[in-house]
Write a protein that holds these residues in place. Structure first.
Motif, PDB file in Angstrom:
ATOM      1  N   LEU A  77      61.687  16.228  50.546  1.00 21.24           N
ATOM      2  CA  LEU A  77      63.071  16.551  50.892  1.00 21.24           C
ATOM      3  C   LEU A  77      64.043  15.829  49.955  1.00 21.24           C
ATOM      4  N   ALA A  78      63.680  14.636  49.502  1.00 24.37           N
ATOM      5  CA  ALA A  78      64.515  13.930  48.534  1.00 24.37           C
ATOM      6  C   ALA A  78      64.614  14.711  47.230  1.00 24.37           C
ATOM      7  N   LEU A  79      63.495  15.317  46.802  1.00 22.72           N
ATOM      8  CA  LEU A  79      63.512  16.094  45.569  1.00 22.72           C
ATOM      9  C   LEU A  79      64.310  17.391  45.730  1.00 22.72           C
ATOM     10  N   VAL A  80      64.268  17.985  46.917  1.00 22.99           N
ATOM     11  CA  VAL A  80      65.128  19.139  47.195  1.00 22.99           C
ATOM     12  C   VAL A  80      66.590  18.731  47.076  1.00 22.99           C
ATOM     13  N   THR A  81      66.911  17.547  47.609  1.00 26.58           N
ATOM     14  CA  THR A  81      68.282  17.031  47.526  1.00 26.58           C
ATOM     15  C   THR A  81      68.703  16.851  46.074  1.00 26.58           C
ATOM     16  N   LEU A  82      67.846  16.259  45.250  1.00 32.17           N
ATOM     17  CA  LEU A  82      68.174  16.028  43.841  1.00 32.17           C
ATOM     18  C   LEU A  82      68.334  17.348  43.087  1.00 32.17           C
ATOM     19  N   ALA A  83      67.467  18.313  43.382  1.00 34.78           N
ATOM     20  CA  ALA A  83      67.570  19.610  42.711  1.00 34.78           C
ATOM     21  C   ALA A  83      68.864  20.327  43.091  1.00 34.78           C
ATOM     22  N   ALA A  84      69.225  20.266  44.372  1.00 34.18           N
ATOM     23  CA  ALA A  84      70.479  20.881  44.818  1.00 34.18           C
ATOM     24  C   ALA A  84      71.675  20.182  44.189  1.00 34.18           C
ATOM     25  N   MET A  85      71.610  18.857  44.094  1.00 33.70           N
ATOM     26  CA  MET A  85      72.693  18.113  43.450  1.00 33.70           C
ATOM     27  C   MET A  85      72.870  18.545  41.998  1.00 33.70           C
ATOM     28  N   ARG A  86      71.764  18.666  41.280  1.00 32.47           N
ATOM     29  CA  ARG A  86      71.846  19.046  39.859  1.00 32.47           C
ATOM     30  C   ARG A  86      72.490  20.416  39.707  1.00 32.47           C
ATOM     31  N   ASN A  87      72.146  21.358  40.568  1.00 34.79           N
ATOM     32  CA  ASN A  87      72.734  22.697  40.484  1.00 34.79           C
ATOM     33  C   ASN A  87      74.207  22.703  40.859  1.00 34.79           C
ATOM     34  N   LEU A  88      74.635  21.688  41.621  1.00 37.95           N
ATOM     35  CA  LEU A  88      76.047  21.583  42.001  1.00 37.95           C
ATOM     36  C   LEU A  88      76.834  20.706  41.035  1.00 37.95           C
ATOM     37  N   GLY A  89      76.167  20.217  39.992  1.00 35.48           N
ATOM     38  CA  GLY A  89      76.845  19.371  39.014  1.00 35.48           C
ATOM     39  C   GLY A  89      77.022  17.935  39.458  1.00 35.48           C
ATOM     40  N   LEU A  90      76.224  17.501  40.433  1.00 35.60           N
ATOM     41  CA  LEU A  90      76.313  16.127  40.921  1.00 35.60           C
ATOM     42  C   LEU A  90      75.219  15.285  40.279  1.00 35.60           C
ATOM     43  N   ARG A  91      75.522  13.991  40.059  1.00 37.09           N
ATOM     44  CA  ARG A  91      74.578  13.085  39.417  1.00 37.09           C
ATOM     45  C   ARG A  91      74.077  12.045  40.417  1.00 37.09           C
ATOM     46  N   ALA A  92      72.816  11.658  40.223  1.00 33.40           N
ATOM     47  CA  ALA A  92      72.246  10.567  41.007  1.00 33.40           C
ATOM     48  C   ALA A  92      71.901   9.423  40.048  1.00 33.40           C
ATOM     49  N   PRO A  93      72.338   8.211  40.364  1.00 30.37           N
ATOM     50  CA  PRO A  93      72.982   7.785  41.613  1.00 30.37           C
ATOM     51  C   PRO A  93      74.505   7.742  41.552  1.00 30.37           C
ATOM     52  N   GLU A  94      75.129   8.196  40.441  1.00 30.48           N
ATOM     53  CA  GLU A  94      76.569   8.018  40.287  1.00 30.48           C
ATOM     54  C   GLU A  94      77.365   8.698  41.398  1.00 30.48           C
ATOM     55  N   ASP A  95      77.059   9.955  41.686  1.00 29.69           N
ATOM     56  CA  ASP A  95      77.778  10.681  42.738  1.00 29.69           C
ATOM     57  C   ASP A  95      77.129  10.497  44.105  1.00 29.69           C
ATOM     58  N   LEU A  96      75.824  10.404  44.113  1.00 29.68           N
ATOM     59  CA  LEU A  96      75.088  10.276  45.373  1.00 29.68           C
ATOM     60  C   LEU A  96      73.727   9.653  45.078  1.00 29.68           C
ATOM     61  N   ALA A  97      73.477   8.480  45.642  1.00 30.72           N
ATOM     62  CA  ALA A  97      72.169   7.844  45.498  1.00 30.72           C
ATOM     63  C   ALA A  97      71.197   8.495  46.475  1.00 30.72           C
ATOM     64  N   VAL A  98      69.940   8.681  46.039  1.00 30.05           N
ATOM     65  CA  VAL A  98      68.941   9.345  46.875  1.00 30.05           C
ATOM     66  C   VAL A  98      67.677   8.490  46.922  1.00 30.05           C
ATOM     67  N   VAL A  99      67.187   8.223  48.155  1.00 28.46           N
ATOM     68  CA  VAL A  99      65.964   7.454  48.358  1.00 28.46           C
ATOM     69  C   VAL A  99      65.003   8.297  49.191  1.00 28.46           C
ATOM     70  N   GLY A 100      63.758   8.436  48.717  1.00 32.68           N
ATOM     71  CA  GLY A 100      62.742   9.164  49.455  1.00 32.68           C
ATOM     72  C   GLY A 100      61.909   8.247  50.325  1.00 32.68           C
ATOM     73  N   PHE A 101      60.813   8.781  50.820  1.00 32.30           N
ATOM     74  CA  PHE A 101      59.894   8.009  51.660  1.00 32.30           C
ATOM     75  C   PHE A 101      58.497   8.581  51.482  1.00 32.30           C
TER      76      PHE A 101
END
Length: 308
Positions: A232-256
């Motif tokens: 689910l973390a990777l889904v979040t990162l992929a969706a962010m990239r398509n929306l022009g968002l950067r990790a961690p600058e715009d949104l930090a993402v941590v998986g489990f």
């Protein structure tokens, strides 16, 4: 005149103020980290309610075979689960027992029927912690969900004050995801943070983009996301990239779960690792009624990469 309803393990749990898993531990005579005071409170509640364990539970305790059943219905087959099964299997083998893993959807009655058919020594049910009558030890379910404080502290130390919890919208994962959500909320409250909003994401990338866009509009203050698992973390990162968002600058993402593919993504996924193999060994000893081993699992730790 109708007969009064027979008291259930759920009734005993409610009367004694503990979980059904704890009731199962106490009334089935299994070893575990349950205080003497709690054990006595459970036994007293059972006596007052006239609770009698059903026949399938008795059959499990008296099982003639050396088979232990593990039900993993609805649990993602990531690195932690694989390590847990390896530890469980190795410890059972050391005591001349065989592990039988069940993957499919089983009702409580079907699981009980399988257990009786093979004269199972014990059942470890990760699929539903509420089936107290057929659980030898359900504590393992909590282990995969109880490491919320580790990533929360990690994010707080990096200045994050508004954290979201990314959850799947898959129905079969809701029990475990709901448990993790409660623990993350508790961890954020303990850290003095604002309430932790839930970001419910579908597996479909297009739908996840729409959901993330709407969530960002509703919660612009959120700067970090703790995901239910690495997938689910990777889904979040992929969706962010398509929306022009950067990790961690715009949104930090941590998986489990510390799955191998998390390190291959760009940005590489920051995730949480747990010592699941040791936890599996402890679960095996508990299921067999043996004392816990002298060693304890290594503490959960954050695997720091680029996403947070």
């Amino acid at each position: 005149m109708s007969r009064p309803a027979r008291a259930t393990a759920k009734d005993v749990a409610r009367a004694s103020g503990v979980s059904q898993t704890t009731v199962s531990f106490v009334l089935n005579g299994a070893s575990g980290h349950v205080s003497q005071e709690t054990r006595e409170r459970v036994r007293q509640a059972a006596r007052e309610l006239g609770y009698v364990p059903n026949g399938s539970a008795q059959a499990l305790r008296k099982g003639a075979s050396r088979i232990v059943l593990l039900n993993i219905e609805g649990i993602p087959t990531g690195s932690s689960l694989g390590s847990y099964i390896r530890g469980l299997d190795a410890e059972l083998a050391a005591h001349q027992h065989v592990l039988l893993v069940l993957h499919g959807h089983l009702s409580s009655q079907a699981l009980s029927d399988v257990a009786q058919a093979v004269s199972a020594r014990a059942v470890i049910d990760l699929g539903d912690a509420g089936r107290a009558d057929v659980i030898a030890t359900g504590a393992s379910l909590d282990v995969f969900s109880a490491q919320a404080d580790v990533p929360v502290r990690y994010l707080v130390d990096r200045g994050h004050r508004h954290i979201a919890n990314a959850m799947p919208d898959t129905p079969e994962l809701q029990a475990l995801a709901g448990l993790r959500e409660r623990l993350i909320r508790q961890a954020t409250r303990t850290a003095g943070l604002a309430d932790c909003p839930a970001l419910v994401l579908p597996a479909s990338l297009g739908a996840a983009e729409d959901r993330l866009r709407a969530f960002r509009a509703e919660h612009p203050e959120v700067t970090a996301v703790l995901a239910y698992n690495d997938d689910l973390a990777l889904v979040t990162l992929a969706a962010m990239r398509n929306l022009g968002l950067r990790a961690p600058e715009d949104l930090a993402v941590v998986g489990f779960d510390d799955t191998p593919h998390g390190a291959l993504f760009s940005p590489a996924l920051t995730t949480v690792h747990i010592d699941a193999e040791a936890i599996g060994r402890i679960a095996a000893r508990s299921a067999l009624g043996l004392p816990a081993p002298d060693t304890t699992p290594e503490p959960a730790r954050v695997i720091v990469r680029q996403s947070a």
